[in-house]
Each structure stands twice: as C-alpha cells, then as structure tokens.
Motif scaffolding. Structure first.
Motif, mmCIF file in Angstrom:
data_model
loop_
_atom_site.group_PDB
_atom_site.id
_atom_site.type_symbol
_atom_site.label_atom_id
_atom_site.label_comp_id
_atom_site.label_asym_id
_atom_site.label_seq_id
_atom_site.Cartn_x
_atom_site.Cartn_y
_atom_site.Cartn_z
ATOM 1 N N ILE A 29 14.113 -1.809 6.631
ATOM 2 C CA ILE A 29 12.677 -2.068 6.539
ATOM 3 C C ILE A 29 12.455 -2.834 5.237
ATOM 4 O O ILE A 29 12.576 -2.270 4.144
ATOM 5 N N ALA A 30 12.142 -4.106 5.358
ATOM 6 C CA ALA A 30 12.018 -4.983 4.185
ATOM 7 C C ALA A 30 10.653 -4.829 3.525
ATOM 8 O O ALA A 30 9.855 -5.763 3.482
ATOM 9 N N ALA A 31 10.397 -3.644 2.981
ATOM 10 C CA ALA A 31 9.112 -3.358 2.336
ATOM 11 C C ALA A 31 9.162 -3.742 0.863
ATOM 12 O O ALA A 31 10.192 -3.587 0.196
ATOM 13 N N ASN A 32 8.049 -4.236 0.361
ATOM 14 C CA ASN A 32 7.938 -4.589 -1.057
ATOM 15 C C ASN A 32 7.722 -3.346 -1.907
ATOM 16 O O ASN A 32 7.181 -2.344 -1.422
ATOM 17 N N PRO A 33 8.122 -3.407 -3.176
ATOM 18 C CA PRO A 33 7.857 -2.277 -4.072
ATOM 19 C C PRO A 33 6.367 -1.921 -4.085
ATOM 20 O O PRO A 33 5.509 -2.792 -3.943
ATOM 21 N N ARG A 34 6.098 -0.651 -4.257
ATOM 22 C CA ARG A 34 4.744 -0.104 -4.352
ATOM 23 C C ARG A 34 3.897 -0.334 -3.104
ATOM 24 O O ARG A 34 2.686 -0.180 -3.139
ATOM 25 N N SER A 35 4.508 -0.706 -1.998
ATOM 26 C CA SER A 35 3.757 -0.915 -0.761
ATOM 27 C C SER A 35 3.624 0.404 -0.008
ATOM 28 O O SER A 35 4.304 1.392 -0.310
ATOM 29 N N ASN A 42 8.942 7.320 -2.035
ATOM 30 C CA ASN A 42 9.186 7.304 -3.475
ATOM 31 C C ASN A 42 7.841 7.077 -4.161
ATOM 32 O O ASN A 42 7.359 5.947 -4.212
ATOM 33 N N PRO A 43 7.227 8.130 -4.676
ATOM 34 C CA PRO A 43 5.903 7.993 -5.288
ATOM 35 C C PRO A 43 5.839 6.950 -6.403
ATOM 36 O O PRO A 43 4.780 6.408 -6.678
ATOM 37 N N ALA A 44 6.970 6.642 -7.048
ATOM 38 C CA ALA A 44 6.998 5.600 -8.074
ATOM 39 C C ALA A 44 6.875 4.215 -7.454
ATOM 40 O O ALA A 44 6.635 3.237 -8.159
#
Length: 195
Positions: A29-35, A42-44
């Motif tokens: 799943i090519a999700a961006n950080p904080r998306s 990962n709450p961070a």
C-alpha cells in the motif's frame, strides 16, 4: 501474507527489497507519511509499517531485522560474533549515514519553513563524506559489506547511498560507488526500483 505500508520513495524501499530478496509474497500500500492509510497503524505517521498477522511493526531497521531473523536469511545468527559485527555495521550506518540524510531532509522540506536551517546541510555533507572514509576501512573484500553473504546492513547502505545521490550528497569513495553499482544490479532491487 505481509502488508507493507509506505511509498517506495521512502524507507519502505528497504522493506520491499528485503521481501523480494526473501521471495516472500506481500501486499504493498503506497501510502504517504502521515496519511490516513498510515496513522491508524503508526500514530507518528511514519513509514514503513509492516503488518504481520494483524500486528503492525514500525521502523525499517526493526522490520528488516524481524524478517531476516524470521526467515533465517540475510543475517547471521543472534549471539554470534558475526551477528555482533553485523549489528555494529547497522548501527554505524544508522548513526552516520541515515541520520545525516534524514536531518538534511528535515531542514529541506519536512520542518516548517521558519524552523529550517539550510546552512546545516554543508556540515552534514562534510560528516557524510568523513563517514564514507571510515566505512571503507570496515568493508570486507567480498562483494558485500561483510564478505560473501548479503546481510541487513547491505540493504540499509544501498538505500542510503541512493538517497544521498538524490539529495546531492556526493559519494566520494570509489569502493562505495562500485558497491552501489553492483547492488543496483540485483534482480530484487531492480524489481522494487521499477515498481
């Protein structure tokens, strides 16, 4: 089947490459950080995240170590001197290569503009070049960092060298340039780079 969350342009590349080397199936799943695709795991908001049996594992090095230990490949057995050397190289790369590149990225586009210190990048480039000289003295004569066997630090180093070039951090040691050229030819690396 494993699930990897994070774009291949991030440290998720390391995990995707490891899974290719292990010939293990995975869903990416090519999700961006904080998306919204990342934060529930990962709450961070940092990537990569590996989901195994419903359990999220974060931090690329922790994931690589877990996969290597679980599958008994790309690693030396825990409790051996070779594993101690492997872990030492891993920590060196994280402290001296990854940390400099990450700090430069933070001061380039991650931190709020008013918090960025562009001049710090000159110091980081100098440190990166100095660290290369140290690493060359620690490298084996074999095709991989530790000799004839590819291990976790090879994945981290190759990714850091790629990252360095894209961030305009010069690779000044010819042995490291040659090493990077060899590693980029690996079929598993090429499969991820082409995706």
């Amino acid at each position: 089947m494993y699930r990897v969350i994070g774009t291949a342009k991030s440290r998720a590349f390391r995990v995707l490459w490891m899974l290719q080397e292990l010939d293990e199936p995975y869903d990416h799943i090519a999700a961006n950080p904080r998306s919204e695709g990342v934060v529930p795991f990962n709450p961070a908001g940092k990537v990569p995240v590996l989901i195994d049996d419903g359990t999220p594992i974060t931090d690329s090095t922790a994931i690589l170590t877990y996969l290597a230990d679980r599958h008994g490949q790309l690693t030396h057995p825990a409790g051996t001197l070779d594993r101690a050397r492997q872990d030492s190289l891993t920590q060196f790369l994280l402290d001296e290569f990854d940390a400099a590149l990450w700090l430069a990225a933070r001061h380039s586009f991650i931190l709020p503009e008013e918090m960025r210190l562009s001049a710090i990048k000159n110091t980081l480039r100098w440190e990166f070049e100095t660290s290369q000289k140290t690493l060359v003295h620690r490298m084996s004569d074999g095709p991989f960092l530790m000799g004839e066997r590819m291990t976790v630090p090879d994945i981290i180093l190759t990714h850091c060298l790629d990252w360095a070039l894209s961030a305009r951090f010069p690779v000044v040691e010819a042995r490291l340039s040659d090493y990077l050229d060899r590693m980029r030819q690996r079929p598993a690396y090429r499969a991820v780079a082409a995706s």
